[in-house]
Design a protein around this motif. Structure first.
Motif, PDB file in Angstrom:
ATOM      1  N   GLY A  32       0.822  -1.214   0.000  1.00 28.29           N
ATOM      2  CA  GLY A  32       0.000   0.000   0.000  1.00 28.29           C
ATOM      3  C   GLY A  32       0.853   1.259   0.000  1.00 28.29           C
ATOM      4  O   GLY A  32       0.542   2.244  -0.682  1.00 28.29           O
ATOM      5  N   ARG A  33       1.928   1.219   0.758  1.00 28.32           N
ATOM      6  CA  ARG A  33       2.856   2.368   0.794  1.00 28.32           C
ATOM      7  C   ARG A  33       3.479   2.598  -0.576  1.00 28.32           C
ATOM      8  O   ARG A  33       3.573   3.724  -1.054  1.00 28.32           O
ATOM      9  N   GLN A  34       3.888   1.520  -1.221  1.00 30.53           N
ATOM     10  CA  GLN A  34       4.503   1.644  -2.549  1.00 30.53           C
ATOM     11  C   GLN A  34       3.503   2.191  -3.572  1.00 30.53           C
ATOM     12  O   GLN A  34       3.852   3.017  -4.404  1.00 30.53           O
ATOM     13  N   ARG A  35       2.257   1.708  -3.523  1.00 32.35           N
ATOM     14  CA  ARG A  35       1.230   2.225  -4.448  1.00 32.35           C
ATOM     15  C   ARG A  35       1.008   3.724  -4.238  1.00 32.35           C
ATOM     16  O   ARG A  35       0.900   4.489  -5.197  1.00 32.35           O
ATOM     17  N   ALA A  36       0.945   4.130  -2.992  1.00 34.47           N
ATOM     18  CA  ALA A  36       0.741   5.555  -2.691  1.00 34.47           C
ATOM     19  C   ALA A  36       1.913   6.390  -3.196  1.00 34.47           C
ATOM     20  O   ALA A  36       1.727   7.455  -3.795  1.00 34.47           O
ATOM     21  N   LEU A  37       3.121   5.908  -2.991  1.00 38.82           N
ATOM     22  CA  LEU A  37       4.293   6.638  -3.482  1.00 38.82           C
ATOM     23  C   LEU A  37       4.326   6.681  -5.004  1.00 38.82           C
ATOM     24  O   LEU A  37       4.681   7.704  -5.597  1.00 38.82           O
ATOM     25  N   ASP A  38       3.958   5.564  -5.652  1.00 40.82           N
ATOM     26  CA  ASP A  38       3.923   5.537  -7.114  1.00 40.82           C
ATOM     27  C   ASP A  38       2.890   6.518  -7.657  1.00 40.82           C
ATOM     28  O   ASP A  38       3.150   7.236  -8.622  1.00 40.82           O
TER      29      ASP A  38
END
Length: 125
Positions: A32-38
C-alpha cells in the motif's frame, strides 16, 4: 496541517523500524505504501489537496504581480508629473525673460551683440 505531518512522520518512523506484526500484514502495508508513493510520483497534481494549494499559490502570485504593477504605475505617474511641472516652470521662466527683453529700453540687436555682453560683464565688476 502540522498535526497531519507529525502523525505521518511518526507512522513512517514506526513502519521503518518494523512492527511486530504478522508477515501478511507487513506485506500489505508495504504494498500500500509503494502504491501511494507511485501515485504521488506519477501524478502529483492529483494528490489530495494539491489543486487547492495550487490555487492559493496562483492567487498569491497574481496578487503580488498586481501590487508590483500598481507600484510601477505609481512611480511612472510620479515621474511624469515631475517632468510636467519642471516643463511648466521652465516655460514660465522663459516667458519672464521674453517679457523683460521686450519691455526693455534696449533694442533686440543689443542682446545679439557679443561686445554688449563683455561691456555688461565688465560693468558688473
Amino acid at each position: 496541517m502540522k498535526d497531519e505531518v507529525k502523525v505521518a512522520q511518526r507512522l513512517i518512523e514506526e513502519l521503518d523500524r518494523g512492527l511486530d506484526l504478522p508477515e501478511p500484514v507487513l506485506t500489505r502495508l508495504y504494498a500500500g505504501r509503494q502504491r501511494a508513493l507511485d501515485r504521488l510520483r506519477v501524478a502529483p497534481q492529483t494528490a489530495p489537496g494539491t489543486k487547492w494549494h495550487d490555487g492559493v499559490w496562483l492567487s498569491r502570485m497574481l496578487a503580488s504581480l498586481a501590487l508590483v504593477v500598481a507600484i510601477a504605475i505609481s512611480f511612472a505617474g510620479n515621474e511624469w508629473m515631475e517632468a510636467r511641472l519642471q516643463a511648466q516652470q521652465q516655460s514660465a521662466e522663459l516667458a519672464e525673460i521674453d517679457a523683460a527683453m521686450l519691455s526693455s529700453e534696449l533694442p533686440l540687436e543689443a542682446y545679439l551683440d557679443r561686445d554688449f555682453y563683455a561691456w555688461l560683464h565688465a560693468s558688473q565688476e
